[in-house]
Design a protein around this motif. Sequence first.
Motif, PDB file in Angstrom:
ATOM      1  N   ARG A  70       0.465  -1.071  -0.105  1.00  0.00           N
ATOM      2  CA  ARG A  70       0.061   0.355   0.464  1.00  0.00           C
ATOM      3  C   ARG A  70       1.197   1.197   0.051  1.00  0.00           C
ATOM      4  O   ARG A  70       0.482   2.193  -0.674  1.00  0.00           O
ATOM      5  CB  ARG A  70      -0.879   0.031   1.176  1.00  0.00           C
ATOM      6  CG  ARG A  70      -2.404  -1.230   1.046  1.00  0.00           C
ATOM      7  CD  ARG A  70      -2.870  -0.949   2.357  1.00  0.00           C
ATOM      8  NE  ARG A  70      -4.195  -1.662   2.367  1.00  0.00           N
ATOM      9  CZ  ARG A  70      -4.891  -2.862   1.302  1.00  0.00           C
ATOM     10  NH1 ARG A  70      -5.282  -0.716   0.563  1.00  0.00           N
ATOM     11  NH2 ARG A  70      -6.079  -3.690   1.534  1.00  0.00           N
ATOM     12  N   GLY A  71       1.966   1.526   0.589  1.00  0.00           N
ATOM     13  CA  GLY A  71       2.749   2.542   1.062  1.00  0.00           C
ATOM     14  C   GLY A  71       3.055   2.381  -0.996  1.00  0.00           C
ATOM     15  O   GLY A  71       3.611   3.729  -1.339  1.00  0.00           O
ATOM     16  N   VAL A  72       3.941   1.430  -1.368  1.00  0.00           N
ATOM     17  CA  VAL A  72       3.895   2.196  -2.602  1.00  0.00           C
ATOM     18  C   VAL A  72       3.248   2.589  -3.482  1.00  0.00           C
ATOM     19  O   VAL A  72       3.414   2.877  -4.387  1.00  0.00           O
ATOM     20  CB  VAL A  72       5.049   0.623  -2.682  1.00  0.00           C
ATOM     21  CG1 VAL A  72       5.768   0.166  -4.376  1.00  0.00           C
ATOM     22  CG2 VAL A  72       5.691  -0.051  -2.387  1.00  0.00           C
ATOM     23  N   ALA A  73       2.203   1.215  -3.681  1.00  0.00           N
ATOM     24  CA  ALA A  73       1.314   2.390  -4.701  1.00  0.00           C
ATOM     25  C   ALA A  73       1.064   2.652  -4.204  1.00  0.00           C
ATOM     26  O   ALA A  73       0.519   3.952  -5.509  1.00  0.00           O
ATOM     27  CB  ALA A  73       0.007   1.057  -4.326  1.00  0.00           C
ATOM     28  N   THR A  74       0.287   3.703  -3.281  1.00  0.00           N
ATOM     29  CA  THR A  74       0.810   5.511  -2.796  1.00  0.00           C
ATOM     30  C   THR A  74       1.812   6.119  -3.764  1.00  0.00           C
ATOM     31  O   THR A  74       0.998   7.502  -4.055  1.00  0.00           O
ATOM     32  CB  THR A  74       0.303   5.834  -1.427  1.00  0.00           C
ATOM     33  OG1 THR A  74       1.122   5.538  -0.760  1.00  0.00           O
ATOM     34  CG2 THR A  74      -1.275   5.192  -1.637  1.00  0.00           C
ATOM     35  N   ALA A  75       2.437   6.119  -3.588  1.00  0.00           N
ATOM     36  CA  ALA A  75       3.817   6.664  -3.446  1.00  0.00           C
ATOM     37  C   ALA A  75       4.284   6.818  -5.091  1.00  0.00           C
ATOM     38  O   ALA A  75       4.911   7.709  -5.829  1.00  0.00           O
ATOM     39  CB  ALA A  75       5.435   6.193  -2.599  1.00  0.00           C
ATOM     40  N   VAL A  76       4.062   5.750  -5.731  1.00  0.00           N
ATOM     41  CA  VAL A  76       4.153   5.331  -6.752  1.00  0.00           C
ATOM     42  C   VAL A  76       3.212   5.298  -8.554  1.00  0.00           C
ATOM     43  O   VAL A  76       2.483   3.896  -7.946  1.00  0.00           O
ATOM     44  CB  VAL A  76       6.012   4.539  -7.447  1.00  0.00           C
ATOM     45  CG1 VAL A  76       6.185   4.513  -8.720  1.00  0.00           C
ATOM     46  CG2 VAL A  76       7.154   4.806  -6.470  1.00  0.00           C
ATOM     47  N   ASN A  77       3.170   5.741  -9.194  1.00  0.00           N
ATOM     48  CA  ASN A  77       1.675   5.354 -10.037  1.00  0.00           C
ATOM     49  C   ASN A  77       2.946   4.409 -11.391  1.00  0.00           C
ATOM     50  O   ASN A  77       3.407   4.839 -11.613  1.00  0.00           O
ATOM     51  CB  ASN A  77       0.878   6.356 -10.834  1.00  0.00           C
ATOM     52  CG  ASN A  77       0.466   6.304 -11.606  1.00  0.00           C
ATOM     53  OD1 ASN A  77       0.160   4.778 -11.572  1.00  0.00           O
ATOM     54  ND2 ASN A  77      -0.146   7.842 -11.776  1.00  0.00           N
ATOM     55  N   MET A  78       2.239   3.027 -11.522  1.00  0.00           N
ATOM     56  CA  MET A  78       2.827   2.410 -11.994  1.00  0.00           C
ATOM     57  C   MET A  78       2.731   2.782 -13.607  1.00  0.00           C
ATOM     58  O   MET A  78       3.528   2.447 -14.429  1.00  0.00           O
ATOM     59  CB  MET A  78       1.383   0.476 -11.835  1.00  0.00           C
ATOM     60  CG  MET A  78       2.277   0.407 -10.467  1.00  0.00           C
ATOM     61  SD  MET A  78       1.478  -1.599 -10.732  1.00  0.00           S
ATOM     62  CE  MET A  78       2.867  -2.560 -12.005  1.00  0.00           C
ATOM     63  N   GLU A  79       1.246   3.184 -13.739  1.00  0.00           N
ATOM     64  CA  GLU A  79       0.924   4.046 -15.186  1.00  0.00           C
ATOM     65  C   GLU A  79       1.935   5.135 -15.596  1.00  0.00           C
ATOM     66  O   GLU A  79       2.800   4.903 -17.016  1.00  0.00           O
ATOM     67  CB  GLU A  79      -0.426   3.980 -15.375  1.00  0.00           C
ATOM     68  CG  GLU A  79      -1.350   3.113 -15.375  1.00  0.00           C
ATOM     69  CD  GLU A  79      -3.069   3.428 -15.815  1.00  0.00           C
ATOM     70  OE1 GLU A  79      -2.745   4.637 -15.555  1.00  0.00           O
ATOM     71  OE2 GLU A  79      -3.273   2.122 -14.683  1.00  0.00           O
ATOM     72  N   ARG A  80       2.455   6.277 -14.952  1.00  0.00           N
ATOM     73  CA  ARG A  80       2.931   6.632 -15.206  1.00  0.00           C
ATOM     74  C   ARG A  80       4.355   6.335 -15.215  1.00  0.00           C
ATOM     75  O   ARG A  80       5.019   7.109 -16.528  1.00  0.00           O
ATOM     76  CB  ARG A  80       2.803   7.904 -14.388  1.00  0.00           C
ATOM     77  CG  ARG A  80       3.829   9.161 -14.275  1.00  0.00           C
ATOM     78  CD  ARG A  80       3.627   9.838 -13.620  1.00  0.00           C
ATOM     79  NE  ARG A  80       2.572  10.848 -13.800  1.00  0.00           N
ATOM     80  CZ  ARG A  80       2.039  11.461 -12.530  1.00  0.00           C
ATOM     81  NH1 ARG A  80       2.662  10.790 -11.091  1.00  0.00           N
ATOM     82  NH2 ARG A  80       0.507  11.513 -12.118  1.00  0.00           N
TER      83      ARG A  80
END
Length: 168
Positions: free
Chosen positions: A62-72
């Motif tokens: 959850r921390g990675v998902a909020t900090a880094v946008n995969m699509e971008r």
Amino acid sequence: MNKRWKRDDLIVRSLADSYLPLALVLGFYVILHGNISPGGGFQGGVLAASGVLLLYLGYGFRGVATAVNMERMHKLEAAGALAYVFFGMLGIFCGYNFCRNVLYNSGSIGDLWSAGTISLMNYAVGFKVLTGVGFLLLLIIALLSTGDEHEDDGTIPTTEHEEGGAAE
């Protein structure tokens, strides 16, 4: 009876917080100085992409998902590849071969900007590897976290055989 262990991530989180800036600075240093020292875009990109793994170790999925946008991150990887092709095409635009160093007269020997087009291609490779390896790490982390149903409460379930059988 289902016992649960309480996770205490204070030490891991504080180490991840302290090593993340070091990994990013070292990665960008290797990318920037790749044309005048050992290393380069690939090595520096992998070092900087290790920040995604440090975020995961410290803060979970959850921390990675909020900090880094995969699509971008995926779109920026394509931009890095296009930048490398553009800098390689500068030689063709000037009437030479692909990846020809057409800006070789810029800077003096040993300076950060002394290799001309090679420096620009090195930076593009570093950016592409940073975003590409970061995206791959995000994909792996997302696949690993799909079966993690106890991420919300911060507990790890014990195994069933510790209590003498499966819970009913």
